[in-house]
Design an enzyme around this catalytic site. Structure first.
Site, mmCIF file in Angstrom:
data_model
loop_
_atom_site.group_PDB
_atom_site.id
_atom_site.type_symbol
_atom_site.label_atom_id
_atom_site.label_comp_id
_atom_site.label_asym_id
_atom_site.label_seq_id
_atom_site.Cartn_x
_atom_site.Cartn_y
_atom_site.Cartn_z
ATOM 1 N N GLN A 150 0.789 -1.287 0.092
ATOM 2 C CA GLN A 150 -0.125 -0.026 -0.002
ATOM 3 C C GLN A 150 0.965 1.122 0.035
ATOM 4 O O GLN A 150 1.925 1.191 0.721
ATOM 5 C CB GLN A 150 -0.973 -0.104 1.207
ATOM 6 C CG GLN A 150 -2.088 1.159 1.264
ATOM 7 C CD GLN A 150 -2.777 1.147 2.457
ATOM 8 O OE1 GLN A 150 -2.613 -0.069 3.009
ATOM 9 N NE2 GLN A 150 -3.636 2.049 2.698
ATOM 10 N N CYS B 82 -6.672 0.206 2.321
ATOM 11 C CA CYS B 82 -6.063 -1.017 2.430
ATOM 12 C C CYS B 82 -7.171 -2.160 2.140
ATOM 13 O O CYS B 82 -6.728 -3.282 1.867
ATOM 14 C CB CYS B 82 -6.062 -1.229 3.880
ATOM 15 S SG CYS B 82 -7.511 -1.067 4.911
ATOM 16 N N HIS C 216 -8.716 -1.916 9.968
ATOM 17 C CA HIS C 216 -7.852 -2.199 9.151
ATOM 18 C C HIS C 216 -8.011 -3.597 8.498
ATOM 19 O O HIS C 216 -8.815 -4.456 8.947
ATOM 20 C CB HIS C 216 -6.485 -2.256 9.616
ATOM 21 C CG HIS C 216 -5.281 -2.288 8.737
ATOM 22 N ND1 HIS C 216 -5.131 -1.316 7.540
ATOM 23 C CD2 HIS C 216 -4.276 -3.060 8.616
ATOM 24 C CE1 HIS C 216 -4.011 -1.638 6.958
ATOM 25 N NE2 HIS C 216 -3.352 -2.695 7.574
ATOM 26 N N ASN D 114 -0.418 -7.800 6.191
ATOM 27 C CA ASN D 114 -0.709 -6.328 6.322
ATOM 28 C C ASN D 114 -0.258 -5.710 5.169
ATOM 29 O O ASN D 114 0.671 -5.700 4.780
ATOM 30 C CB ASN D 114 -0.060 -5.703 7.335
ATOM 31 C CG ASN D 114 -0.405 -4.381 7.799
ATOM 32 O OD1 ASN D 114 -0.755 -3.670 6.959
ATOM 33 N ND2 ASN D 114 -0.145 -3.760 9.066
ATOM 34 N N TRP E 67 0.421 -2.833 4.340
ATOM 35 C CA TRP E 67 1.322 -1.588 4.448
ATOM 36 C C TRP E 67 2.629 -2.327 4.056
ATOM 37 O O TRP E 67 3.785 -1.554 3.893
ATOM 38 C CB TRP E 67 1.239 -1.229 5.797
ATOM 39 C CG TRP E 67 -0.029 -0.456 6.019
ATOM 40 C CD1 TRP E 67 -0.912 0.127 5.278
ATOM 41 C CD2 TRP E 67 -0.402 0.047 7.601
ATOM 42 N NE1 TRP E 67 -1.882 0.830 6.088
ATOM 43 C CE2 TRP E 67 -1.435 1.044 7.251
ATOM 44 C CE3 TRP E 67 0.399 0.029 8.642
ATOM 45 C CZ2 TRP E 67 -2.075 1.643 8.449
ATOM 46 C CZ3 TRP E 67 -0.193 0.690 9.620
ATOM 47 C CH2 TRP E 67 -1.540 1.416 9.634
#
Length: 612
Positions: A46, A52, A223, A255, A257
């Site tokens: 991301q 997300c 998230h 995740n 991220w």
């Protein structure tokens, strides 16, 4: 809704930092590529955009190359060819599934950057761009990159696959206190993934200030995560460890991220990994890089995560040897003052809503999945566009109903009403005929929708448009073409003390409901002298004074069914519904002969053809 990144990319855009750059300029001197060594979940990280939910869906899709090929058609033809640069057109084609159809989106090869670095989705390989280009195409479909801020992982998974997303509330399911149910859910999730279903998970933030807040466990609230693997591992294998074995149920998540991982049991480098030998770790493909991917015990997953989203790829192919679903799909709309009647509490208008009939033909309970999807409003967000609050209500109706329902009947199921794009539920229904009525919560709200009904056997599903049959002006002299005089609804509720012809064989009873030459059969019940059918028939009667209502009870046998008695009665148009019990009698010459048993009927007969 999950935003999933604390950075404010809008401020960067407003001060003019973002520039659009060609692919080959971003990765120079290396040649650009859609894929570097194929697709991988690690290709998707991301950027500054709070999407997300979309990024996690992309990473999940990367686990199934065949699904990626649906979104990126003609992959090889769209790949950069350094030996034929002159043939490069600078455009890319993508496809997304919207309202039951694959929609093609074409984009150019300009991508937003800051100081030569990609602003949004990027790969660990500088010259790999499939994720960035999919994100740009999806942003075009939805109107802008800004439109991708905050969303539900289920929406993106459906847009990538055309599948059906089923959400499981992990808090309400009680998995923490019930190990048997938790392991059953683990096995169902693992089987779904082996069947190419895509799985995501999320942690709900109860307050706005908790969104994107990292907890003490390392997990981020508000998230979305992608589920990338599930494993059952047995430790202490071998003859000498027969009584020291332990079953471990592990799940791997990522995740989007690309960082900030779970720090509890089975996290990267935790002491629990000492339970596994080198071979066990190798089978898991274990690494402890800070890449946003981590393992955790399934018990902890159920404890700390709020929701699991499973996107099922429903097999409807007639050529498949695996389980096949039968699909009915229809696009429709709610029109104010016409077909937007609101939810079931609005009794004066509820039956104006669109109605769909379907049958469950399984002798045992049949599985049905109903998905109601409203038109995506993300593209109209700047103009105040938002989701309607939608849901549906299911009722069991007469076995032969082909006209619209006008009054309440036995409830068979319902959904919650929620302002999500799609509402999906799974049911186990008894053999019979059903009507599902999709609606908005409040009446007179306009909107387009699509309903999908998946059943294990062909369901004879249809949209009900006519209120009742009408007569023929040309052939009105012929009885069967005359305009009906009344509507007759007959529900065979039950029977008691039926005759058992053989001591060795039980009774498998069913009922035949007959009127004006039409016959409707109820389901057959197994081995009972006191059946409860709650099954009925609907007749539009043209000559009530010259016909009778007959209900016969039969015992189903392999070669020849056995007559157990009947109830025969005149048709009384009394404009009300009554419950009557009739002693069973013989037929033909023995019609006055009393036979063992009695049948209970619920009969409604009305002059008004839209009374039921």
């Amino acid at each position: 809704m999950y935003r999933g990144h604390p950075a404010n990319w809008l401020s960067c855009r407003l001060v003019g930092f973002i520039q659009s750059v060609f692919l080959q300029d971003i990765c120079a001197p290396d040649p650009p590529s859609l894929f570097v060594d194929g697709s991988s979940r690690h290709d998707i990280t991301q950027g500054l955009l709070g999407n997300c939910w979309f990024v996690a869906s992309c990473a999940t899709m990367a686990l199934e190359p065949s699904l990626l090929e649906e979104v990126i058609p003609d992959m090889k033809k769209q790949e950069w060819d350094p030996n034929d640069v002159g043939n490069y057109q600078g455009i890319f084609r993508f496809r997304f599934w919207r309202q039951g159809e694959w929609t093609e989106v074409v984009i150019d090869d300009l991508l937003p950057t800051i100081n030569g670095q990609l602003v949004f989705i990027h790969s660990k390989e500088k010259n790999e761009f499939w994720g960035s280009l999919v994100e740009k195409a999806y942003a075009k479909l939805n109107g802008s990159f800004e439109a991708l801020e905050a969303g539900n992982i289920a929406d993106a998974l459906v847009d990538f696959t055309g599948g059906v997303c089923e959400s499981v509330n992990l808090k309400d399911a009680g998995f923490n206190d019930d190990e048997e149910r938790r392991l059953a859910f683990f096995n169902s999730m693992r089987k779904a993934m082996s069947d190419r279903s895509l799985v995501g998970a999320s942690i709900t933030a109860k307050k706005n200030e908790d969104i994107e807040r990292r907890t003490e466990t390392g997990l981020v609230m508000g998230h979305a995560y992608s589920v990338t693997s599930m494993k059952k591992i047995t430790t202490g294998e071998g003859l000498f460890n027969l009584f020291n074995r332990e079953h471990l149920y592990l799940i791997r998540l990522r995740n989007p991220w690309g960082q900030k991982e779970w720090n509890g049991a089975w996290s990267d480098g935790s002491a629990e990994w000492e339970k596994l030998d080198a071979d066990g770790r190798k089978k898991l493909g274990l690494d402890f890089d800070d890449d946003g991917e981590f393992w955790m015990a399934f018990e902890d997953f159920c404890r700390y995560f709020s929701k699991a989203t499973i996107c099922h790829l429903m097999n409807t192919s007639v050529f498949s040897i695996s389980k096949r679903w039968h699909l009915f799909k229809h696009n429709n709309e709610w029109k104010p003052d016409f077909s937007a009647g609101g939810c079931v509490t609005n009794q004066d208008s509820f039956f104006r809503n669109p109605q769909y009939a379907f049958s469950i033909k399984d002798k045992d309970d049949g599985e049905v999945m109903i998905a109601l999807m409203q038109e995506d409003t993300r593209i109209d967000r700047d103009e105040g566009g938002k989701n309607l609050t939608i849901g549906y209500f299911i009722m069991k109706v007469e076995e032969n109903r082909t006209y619209r329902l006008h009054s309440m009947m036995e409830k068979a199921g319902d959904s919650i009403f929620i302002n999500m794009r799609e509402v999906v539920n799974r049911y186990q229904l008894k053999q019979g005929r059903y009507i599902v009525i999709p609606s908005t919560y409040d009446p007179n709200e306009a909107g387009n929708f699509m309903i999908r009904i998946f059943t294990e056997k062909s369901s004879n599903a249809s949209v009900l448009e006519k209120h009742h049959p009408t007569g023929s002006k040309i052939f009105c002299c012929i009885p069967r073409f005359r305009t009906p005089v009344c509507v007759l609804s007959v529900l065979v509720k039950s029977a008691v003390e039926l005759q058992q012809k053989s001591v060795l064989l039980g009774v498998d009873p069913y009922a035949l409901i007959m009127c004006e030459g039409k016959t409707v059969r109820t389901p057959t019940l197994q081995n009972t002298r006191n059946p409860e059918w709650n099954s009925g028939a609907l007749f539009y009667v043209r000559r009530p004074k010259k016909t009778h209502l007959i209900v016969q009870i039969w015992d189903s046998n392999v070669f020849c069914d056995t007559f157990l008695g009947q109830a025969k009665m005149t048709i009384d148009i009394n404009n009300r519904t009554v419950v009557l019990q009739h002693q069973l009698r013989g037929r033909r010459r023995q019609h006055n002969e009393t036979m063992p048993g009695a049948v209970t009927l619920e009969i409604g007969c009305y002059h008004d053809l839209i009374a039921v």
